[in-house]
Design a protein around this motif. Structure first.
Motif, PDB file in Angstrom:
ATOM      1  N   TYR A   1     -89.856  60.038 110.058  1.00  0.00           N
ATOM      2  CA  TYR A   1     -89.111  59.755 111.290  1.00  0.00           C
ATOM      3  C   TYR A   1     -89.700  60.597 112.417  1.00  0.00           C
ATOM      4  CZ  TYR A   1     -85.384  59.519 114.734  1.00  0.00           C
ATOM      5  OH  TYR A   1     -84.678  59.343 115.894  1.00  0.00           O
TER       6      TYR A   1
ATOM      7  N   LEU B   1     -89.469  60.923 105.138  1.00  0.00           N
ATOM      8  CA  LEU B   1     -88.386  60.148 104.555  1.00  0.00           C
ATOM      9  C   LEU B   1     -88.697  59.884 103.090  1.00  0.00           C
ATOM     10  CD1 LEU B   1     -87.795  57.582 107.446  1.00  0.00           C
ATOM     11  CD2 LEU B   1     -86.588  59.723 107.006  1.00  0.00           C
TER      12      LEU B   1
ATOM     13  N   ALA C   1     -84.036  52.303 107.653  1.00  0.00           N
ATOM     14  CA  ALA C   1     -84.228  53.631 107.075  1.00  0.00           C
ATOM     15  C   ALA C   1     -82.912  54.381 106.954  1.00  0.00           C
ATOM     16  CB  ALA C   1     -85.207  54.445 107.926  1.00  0.00           C
TER      17      ALA C   1
ATOM     18  N   LEU D   1     -81.716  58.097 107.094  1.00  0.00           N
ATOM     19  CA  LEU D   1     -82.185  59.400 107.540  1.00  0.00           C
ATOM     20  C   LEU D   1     -81.597  60.509 106.671  1.00  0.00           C
ATOM     21  CD1 LEU D   1     -82.009  58.948 111.418  1.00  0.00           C
ATOM     22  CD2 LEU D   1     -83.896  58.476 109.858  1.00  0.00           C
TER      23      LEU D   1
END
Length: 417
Positions: free
Chosen positions: A128, A143, A166, A168
């Motif tokens: 990220y 990630l 995604a 996080l």
């Protein structure tokens, strides 16, 4: 209340992706994955193969340690394309991300080592991108593999655009445009998803794991072969269980050296295992070479010296940098250039330290470069991490006195007249 009211719209140059709306056909087969299946799938050898079990193989652990470590120790430089050639630009902000600190808790070495490990064990790397107020990247957060899935959008005019679903590290799930996720796929068949070596080499890895487990089970029994207790008398089912239990309790495992006292005319027969006839050692030796093929390292780097000599190890080490690490350098440098480099700039790995010869060979090469006027004294000293020499002695370039430009008259020479 609209919490987003009044927020200024992003500049057109800051966004190259089309907006995500319900009318667009953006699909992802495995959206919002959370966590990675680590149990592993069974191989034909009957053992589960996963990242954890693959790393339990010494040859695999050493191969990945070599690949990730050597890759991480290779500096990634930032350059600007100029009229007179490339110019170093390592002092720019986008270069410091990979030269000083990619985030608050990792060094460039540990970040690159982790990046390479993800490529080798899961087929791709995701991070990220945290940005500051001006949109400048300020940190990269890796990630975990399995927490990102790729969604594709195709437009006939603009081609294919990628989005990333995604999870996080704080547990939030969101769909991000490509500018917010650094994605580096490994060897791929579609250009998007990298192939997972652990999955595609499952049977080869499983065979190595099964062979290792067989050896461990054999030595856990004290290196003793299987035993059969025989008698001419009739033994009932309950007595068979009792005799088996007593024998295993007294003579199995590391403490199986006790003297056996048998009744009921029992006789012990030992089923021998001929490791030589079954080529157990040869099988393990071949598996080391097979694992070297899977991970792309010369066998001598994982301590298989059966086919190495003093004359070819240096050449194999050079081939390791060119043919094994070279594609990884190009793949990663170009992906980082595409994501972060400004127009006219690019990233490139500098492998000079990896291809240096021995001291005698280096000095001979330096001497030839000095005589040919290719490098001055200070440039040569920098290659050995030595300080500059003050004055012309360090900055002057040599030119052999007996060489002139072809077709030109010799300076100070005698006339033919």
């Amino acid at each position: 209340m609209d919490l987003f009211r009044g927020r200024p719209a992003p500049a057109a140059s800051m966004r190259a992706e089309p907006p995500v709306s319900a009318s667009q056909n953006v699909q992802s087969g495995t959206q919002w994955q959370n966590g990675f299946v680590t149990g592993g799938a069974p191989s034909r050898a009957g053992v589960a193969v996963s990242e954890r079990t693959a790393l339990s193989i010494p040859a695999t652990l050493q191969a990945l340690r070599i690949l990730t470590g050597v890759f991480a120790m290779t500096p990634l430089h930032y350059y600007r394309r100029g009229e007179g050639g490339r110019e170093a630009a390592d002092q720019r902000a986008e270069a410091q991300l990979f030269r000083t600190a990619p985030n608050s808790h990792q060094t460039p070495f540990s970040f690159m080592e982790l990046l390479m490990a993800d490529l080798m064990l899961s087929g791709g790397f995701f991070a990220y991108v945290s940005r500051g107020p001006a949109g400048r990247e300020r940190a990269l957060t890796r990630l975990t593999p399995g927490t990102v899935s790729i969604a594709e959008h195709f437009d006939r005019m603009d081609g294919k655009t990628l989005f990333f679903d995604a999870t996080l590290p704080d547990g939030t799930r969101e769909r991000f445009p490509a500018r917010d996720i650094l994605h580096i796929p490994g060897f791929s068949r579609d250009g998007i998803n990298g192939l997972n070596p652990v999955r595609y080499a499952r049977d080869a890895l499983g065979a190595s794991i099964a062979t290792s487990e067989h050896a461990a089970r054999f030595w856990s029994k004290g290196g003793k072969p299987s035993t059969v207790l025989t008698t001419e008398q009739k033994v009932g089912p309950e007595d068979k269980v009792r005799i088996r239990t007593d024998w295993e309790r007294l003579h199995a495992g590391h403490d199986g050296s006790r003297v056996a006292v048998l009744d009921q005319d029992l006789k012990a027969q030992f089923l021998s295992h001929d490791m030589k006839a079954s080529q157990f050692l040869e099988t393990r030796q071949f598996q080391v070479v097979d694992l070297a093929r899977i991970w792309g390292v010369p066998p001598h780097l994982i301590f298989d010296l059966s086919r190495s000599t003093f004359s070819n190890i240096e050449q194999q080490s050079l081939e390791f940098v060119i043919y094994h690490l070279g594609p990884h350098y190009a793949r990663i440098a170009q992906a980082i250039t595409k994501a972060f480099a400004r127009p006219g700039f690019y990233y490139e790995h500098l492998t000079d330290a990896l291809v240096r010869g021995d001291l005698k060979s280096r000095m001979e090469a330096y001497w030839q470069q000095r005589q040919m006027g290719m490098l001055n004294g200070n440039e040569l000293r920098a290659k050995e991490n030595l300080g500059d020499i003050a004055g012309p002695a360090g900055t002057d370039y040599w030119r052999p006195s007996n060489m002139e430009i072809a077709g030109a008259a010799a300076q100070g020479g005698d006339s033919d007249e």
